[in-house]
Write an enzyme that holds these catalytic residues in place. Structure first.
Site, PDB file in Angstrom:
ATOM      1  N   TYR A  33       0.836  -1.204   0.000  1.00  0.00           N
ATOM      2  CA  TYR A  33       0.000   0.000   0.000  1.00  0.00           C
ATOM      3  C   TYR A  33       0.865   1.246   0.000  1.00  0.00           C
ATOM      4  CZ  TYR A  33       0.954   0.939   4.977  1.00  0.00           C
ATOM      5  OH  TYR A  33       1.569   1.242   6.163  1.00  0.00           O
ATOM      6  N   LYS A 147       6.584  -1.867   1.836  1.00  0.00           N
ATOM      7  CA  LYS A 147       5.384  -1.301   2.470  1.00  0.00           C
ATOM      8  C   LYS A 147       4.230  -2.295   2.320  1.00  0.00           C
ATOM      9  CE  LYS A 147       3.164   3.211   3.087  1.00  0.00           C
ATOM     10  NZ  LYS A 147       3.239   3.309   4.534  1.00  0.00           N
ATOM     11  N   GLU A 180      12.139   2.107  14.261  1.00  0.00           N
ATOM     12  CA  GLU A 180      11.218   3.173  13.840  1.00  0.00           C
ATOM     13  C   GLU A 180       9.928   3.027  14.632  1.00  0.00           C
ATOM     14  OE1 GLU A 180       9.920   2.551   9.748  1.00  0.00           O
ATOM     15  OE2 GLU A 180       9.995   0.390  10.039  1.00  0.00           O
ATOM     16  N   LEU A 205      11.088   1.131   7.161  1.00  0.00           N
ATOM     17  CA  LEU A 205      10.499   1.675   5.949  1.00  0.00           C
ATOM     18  C   LEU A 205      11.111   3.060   5.763  1.00  0.00           C
ATOM     19  CD1 LEU A 205       8.182   1.208   3.797  1.00  0.00           C
ATOM     20  CD2 LEU A 205       6.990   2.963   5.090  1.00  0.00           C
TER      21      LEU A 205
HETATM   22  N1  PLP Z   1       7.603   3.668   9.079  1.00  0.00           N
HETATM   23  C1  PLP Z   1       6.499   2.909   9.008  1.00  0.00           C
HETATM   24  C2  PLP Z   1       6.516   1.539   9.599  1.00  0.00           C
HETATM   25  C3  PLP Z   1       5.346   3.408   8.391  1.00  0.00           C
HETATM   26  O1  PLP Z   1       4.240   2.642   8.315  1.00  0.00           O
HETATM   27  C4  PLP Z   1       5.354   4.719   7.862  1.00  0.00           C
HETATM   28  C5  PLP Z   1       4.173   5.272   7.206  1.00  0.00           C
HETATM   29  O2  PLP Z   1       3.179   4.622   7.038  1.00  0.00           O
HETATM   30  C6  PLP Z   1       6.524   5.481   7.974  1.00  0.00           C
HETATM   31  C7  PLP Z   1       7.640   4.915   8.576  1.00  0.00           C
HETATM   32  C8  PLP Z   1       6.588   6.880   7.436  1.00  0.00           C
HETATM   33  O3  PLP Z   1       6.583   6.864   6.024  1.00  0.00           O
HETATM   34  P1  PLP Z   1       6.054   8.092   5.172  1.00  0.00           P
HETATM   35  O4  PLP Z   1       6.868   9.278   5.577  1.00  0.00           O
HETATM   36  O5  PLP Z   1       6.286   7.690   3.768  1.00  0.00           O
HETATM   37  O6  PLP Z   1       4.608   8.272   5.528  1.00  0.00           O
END
Ligand code: PLP
Length: 301
Positions: A33, A147, A180, A205
């Site tokens: 996603y 993701k 994270e 991620l």
């Molecule tokens: N880390 C994880 C596990 C996430 O699910 C997300 C966003 O959904 C992020 C980091 C932050 O990513 P982004 O800045 O692309 O929203």
């Protein structure tokens, strides 16, 4: 006004939008996603989000359901139908519908679902108070760079944070390093005044907000290090904050009830949040860019 969802070629009233019970996303979480922030009717960092979607699909050997240009057209049509001004566009692609069997089906057409959600700006009170995070063990798999819609550990971590009165849970790996948040990237300002966030690897991620902010930090001449940091270092850091497509940049004032710095939102965190909002405002002003500034949006990515 009716709200629409896009499901495999059709725009359907949101309440009636449905997928087959043998969709592999439903049965195996076999899909990926993206969440793209929207401000003033425009998509923020659409290109990098679509790049990441294509990468996640490649890693799982799922085909793009439609051409990238078509995805962009559908996104805009859905935003138009839903009169979306501030919020987010959600895209989900699964391996498709097939009789339940773990191995890849011989023939399956990838399934595409898109929804939008209108969201409210973060309150001034939240921004002034800052947020709390708790630490939890990172119990996820070894490909957190994909993701994937398989988010059960993230769901459990966020629920634990919520029950503890915290905004987010920071996940800690086997060596005591912060990976994270459950849906956000983690940052500190070290005792030496350097901005630190974990390096991109299979352990996290790599957020699109993270990437844009890293560029802004370097352009502004602040010192930045992409490296792992321990929970202990975070607790004694000058500042801490998190980033995501829905939180933008949010200051952290406590980790596991230990105050960070003086227990108030950090000055550098505030500056970086402002820079990020300016960045989006500048994109919005650029006819080729396509986004605008916001005070942040409430809602989960
Ligand atoms: N880390 C994880 C596990 C996430 O699910 C997300 C966003 O959904 C992020 C980091 C932050 O990513 P982004 O800045 O692309 O929203």
């Amino acid at each position: 006004m009716p709200r629409y969802a896009y499901v495999n070629g059709r725009y359907l009233p949101h309440a009636q939008a449905a997928v087959h019970i043998e969709d592999r996303g439903y049965q195996f979480a076999d899909g990926v996603y993206e969440v793209v922030p929207v401000f003033k009717g425009a998509l923020v960092d659409e290109g990098p989000h679509l790049d990441r979607l294509e990468r996640s699909l490649r890693e799982l050997r799922i085909d793009m359901p439609v051409a990238r240009a078509t995805l962009k057209l559908i996104s805009r049509e859905l935003m138009r139908r839903n009169d979306l001004t501030q919020g987010m566009l959600y895209l989900q692609v699964t391996r498709g519908v097939a009789p339940r069997d773990h191995k890849f089906p011989a023939q399956a057409t990838p399934a595409l679902v898109m929804t939008t959600r209108q969201t409210k700006p973060h309150s001034e009170a939240l921004l002034n108070q800052g947020i709390k995070v708790i630490a939890v063990p990172d119990i996820r798999w070894e490909r957190c760079d994909i993701k994937s819609i398989s988010l059960l550990p993230n769901v459990l971590a966020k629920q634990q944070a919520t029950e503890a009165g915290a905004y987010e849970a920071w996940q800690i790996d086997g060596e005591g390093y912060v990976t994270e948040g459950s849906s956000t990237n983690a940052w500190i300002v070290s005792a030496e005044g350097k901005v630190v966030t974990r390096d991109a690897s299979h352990a996290i991620l790599s957020g699109i907000t993270r990437l844009s902010l890293l560029k802004l930090i370097r352009e502004a001449g602040f010192e930045v290090e992409e490296r792992a940091f321990t929970l202990e270092e975070a607790k004694t850091a000058r500042e801490a904050f998190l980033t995501s497509s829905s939180s933008f940049v949010l200051p952290i004032v406590a980790i596991d009830e230990t105050p960070v710095g003086n227990g108030h939102p950090g000055i550098l965190s505030g500056k970086l949040r402002a820079r990020y909002l300016d960045y989006m405002a500048a994109l919005g002003a650029d006819p080729g860019g396509g986004t605008g500034a916001g005070a942040g949006i409430e809602g989960a990515a």
